[in-house]
Design an enzyme around this catalytic site. Structure first.
Site, mmCIF file in Angstrom:
data_model
loop_
_atom_site.group_PDB
_atom_site.id
_atom_site.type_symbol
_atom_site.label_atom_id
_atom_site.label_comp_id
_atom_site.label_asym_id
_atom_site.label_seq_id
_atom_site.Cartn_x
_atom_site.Cartn_y
_atom_site.Cartn_z
ATOM 1 N N HIS A 156 -32.881 3.824 45.972
ATOM 2 C CA HIS A 156 -31.503 3.737 46.504
ATOM 3 C C HIS A 156 -30.540 4.569 45.647
ATOM 4 O O HIS A 156 -29.353 4.277 45.590
ATOM 5 C CB HIS A 156 -31.006 2.287 46.575
ATOM 6 C CG HIS A 156 -31.991 1.335 47.174
ATOM 7 N ND1 HIS A 156 -32.030 1.038 48.509
ATOM 8 C CD2 HIS A 156 -33.016 0.651 46.606
ATOM 9 C CE1 HIS A 156 -33.022 0.192 48.745
ATOM 10 N NE2 HIS A 156 -33.648 -0.053 47.603
ATOM 11 N N SER A 277 -18.725 30.678 40.396
ATOM 12 C CA SER A 277 -17.748 30.524 41.464
ATOM 13 C C SER A 277 -16.818 31.725 41.373
ATOM 14 O O SER A 277 -16.554 32.227 40.281
ATOM 15 C CB SER A 277 -16.964 29.226 41.260
ATOM 16 O OG SER A 277 -15.635 29.355 41.740
ATOM 17 N N LYS A 283 -17.856 27.370 36.334
ATOM 18 C CA LYS A 283 -18.940 26.851 37.168
ATOM 19 C C LYS A 283 -20.306 27.463 36.881
ATOM 20 O O LYS A 283 -20.437 28.644 36.606
ATOM 21 C CB LYS A 283 -18.609 27.096 38.645
ATOM 22 C CG LYS A 283 -17.414 26.323 39.116
ATOM 23 C CD LYS A 283 -17.730 24.867 39.311
ATOM 24 C CE LYS A 283 -18.367 24.686 40.670
ATOM 25 N NZ LYS A 283 -18.728 23.315 40.911
#
Ligand code: ARG
Length: 481
Positions: A156, A277, A283
């Site tokens: 999960h 980016s 990034k």
């Protein structure tokens, strides 16, 4: 020129718009090598059986070989025709003249395209099998190298139990092994030769399908012409095997995308597979894995598209089947390209053992081990489960992890939680104590790795027996005629 027309079909003309609409040449040009190999085998058979004179058969064969060589040299320009089969015949006529008219004896484009497609699927599946079995081998090697790295597993997407990195690697290795098995099945489905059934019901000319079968490296000939010309099961099988590979590859990608976030911090990517980016200077993005995951949508769409195309067709050949081309021809590059990038990217992912261990502790992932330790001391599992649940709750209230719990705190919940019992919380021990087959315990993992290694090798071996197009061409050139 529209070769596939007679007076009966309304004369040679065709509206240019209709020609453009119906032509598959822009796509099936990619099947040129398959088409030439099939035609060379066909004409060799026609010559040997005396369906056409030997001199003409030799002239046609030489002309087809010259087309292959021009294609390899990048100098072949095909005429604008309805499809690659027509284009080859027209081009052959331009280069060798009259004998070209004999090539299509006892053949239809229906059995011709079915043959081209099987040769194509066989080629792609053999290449993919080599690559996916190599990937399994690479995961096994990596697993052995990093077997001491312990990280949390997830159910999960919540931290579950401690596992070794080797176990994580072996999990995807097991899935990719099944993809290798699926590809072997695809090869199995391609082993019968369609050529020789003609348009639907065979030929009254004295052909010998056995000769063509042997020349093209098939194991047998198809059983029923009507089924053969309408059958695209082998293509569906490749599309399914591909879609399933992508399901596995995209799940692995999601794991790595998550693991390389700052939130997880379990792993990082080397600079040569990370993207930036255009705006945010800080990034370092996992685009490679996102693209693999993204392409999985295409792979699944291709399968659904072809299923929809074949559903409800009447028996025999229908032109709808030409619509198999886009999805099928896209599949080879999609599958082989993603496999090769995945294999380049995986070694460029570095795991950080310390960060992984922090994840193990912070997630209370050893709670089940502690409960099992109590079971070993004779406590019924349901009681142990509640006791440990209470201890976890106390720890959470105090902002500590399980390993930071004192014996006093633990024994206030249940006196069986003594120091010796609490020692099972050490993550490496928690992994090492797993003894059952298929578990994360080191012996079980090594047994899995051996099985993966052995089975991947055996499957790869099957792939090496598949005749590849270039080999078939080379052998056809030297066949007696
Ligand atoms: N281009 C066609 C295809 O790919 C070849 C078979 C055409 N057969 C026919 N009867 N029109 O399916």
């Amino acid at each position: 020129m529209t070769l596939a027309k007679t007076e009966a079909s309304g004369g040679p003309g065709l509206l240019p718009e209709v020609m453009a609409f119906s032509s598959s040449l822009s796509l099936d040009r990619q099947l040129l090598r398959e088409d030439l190999v099939g035609s060379i085998a066909h004409v060799t058979m026609l010559g040997r059986t005396g369906v056409i004179p030997l001199a003409e058969a030799r002239a046609i064969r030489a002309g087809l070989i010259a087309l292959w060589e021009a294609q390899e040299a990048g100098t072949l320009v095909l005429p604008q025709e309805e499809d690659v089969h027509m284009a080859v015949e027209v081009q052959l006529n331009r280069t060798i003249g009259a004998p070209a008219a004999l090539l299509h004896s006892a053949r239809s484009r229906n059995d011709q395209v079915a043959t081209d497609l099987r040769l194509h699927v066989r080629e792609v599946a053999a290449q993919a099998l080599a690559s996916v079995t190599a990937l399994v081998g690479e995961l096994v090697t990596r697993a052995r190298k990093e077997k001491d790295v312990i990280l949390p597993s997830y159910t999960h997407r919540q931290r579950a139990q401690p596992i070794s990195l080797a176990y994580w690697m072996a999990s995807y290795g097991s899935a990719f092994l099944r993809d290798a098995q699926a590809l072997v099945f695809v090869l199995e489905q391609c082993k019968l030769l369609p050529l020789g059934v003609g348009a639907i019901s065979g030929s009254s000319l004295p052909i010998d399908r056995e000769i063509t079968r042997q020349l093209l490296g098939f194991e047998g000939v198809t059983l029923n012409g009507m089924d053969t010309v309408g059958d695209r099961d082998f293509a569906l099988d490749l599309l399914y095997a591909t879609a399933r590979f992508f399901v596995h590859a995209s799940r692995l990608s999601t794991d790595l995308i998550d693991f390389t976030t700052q939130e997880f911090g379990f792993a990082s990517l080397s600079g040569d597979i990370s993207m930036g980016s255009s705006m945010m200077p800080q990034k370092k993005n996992p685009d490679v894995f996102e693209l693999i995951r993204g392409k999985s949508g295409k792979a699944m769409g291709n399968l659904m598209g072809l299923l929809a195309t074949v559903k409800g067709l009447p028996g025999g050949y229908n032109r709808d089947l030409q619509e198999d081309r886009a999805s099928l021809l896209e599949t080879g590059p999609l599958l082989l390209g993603s496999l090769s990038v995945l294999r380049l990217a995986l070694p460029r992912v570095t795991f950080h053992p310390e960060k992984c261990r922090v994840g193990v502790d912070e997630g209370f992932t050893q709670a089940t081990d502690l409960a099992e330790a109590l079971v070993k001391k004779g406590m019924p599992f349901r009681k142990a489960y509640q006791v440990v649940g209470s201890l976890v709750r106390r720890c959470q209230e105090q902002g500590i992890n399980l390993r930071q719990a004192t014996v006093e705190l633990a024994q206030a919940i249940d006196p069986s939680l003594d120091a010796a019992t609490l020692s099972v919380l050490e993550p490496a021990g928690a992994v090492a104590r797993k003894l059952s087959a298929g578990s994360t315990g080191p012996a079980a993992v090594e047994a899995t790795l051996i099985a993966l290694e052995t089975q991947a090798k055996a499957l790869a071996e099957q792939g090496t027996k598949v005749p590849r197009l270039a080999q078939v061409f080379a052998s056809l050139k030297t066949q007696p005629l």
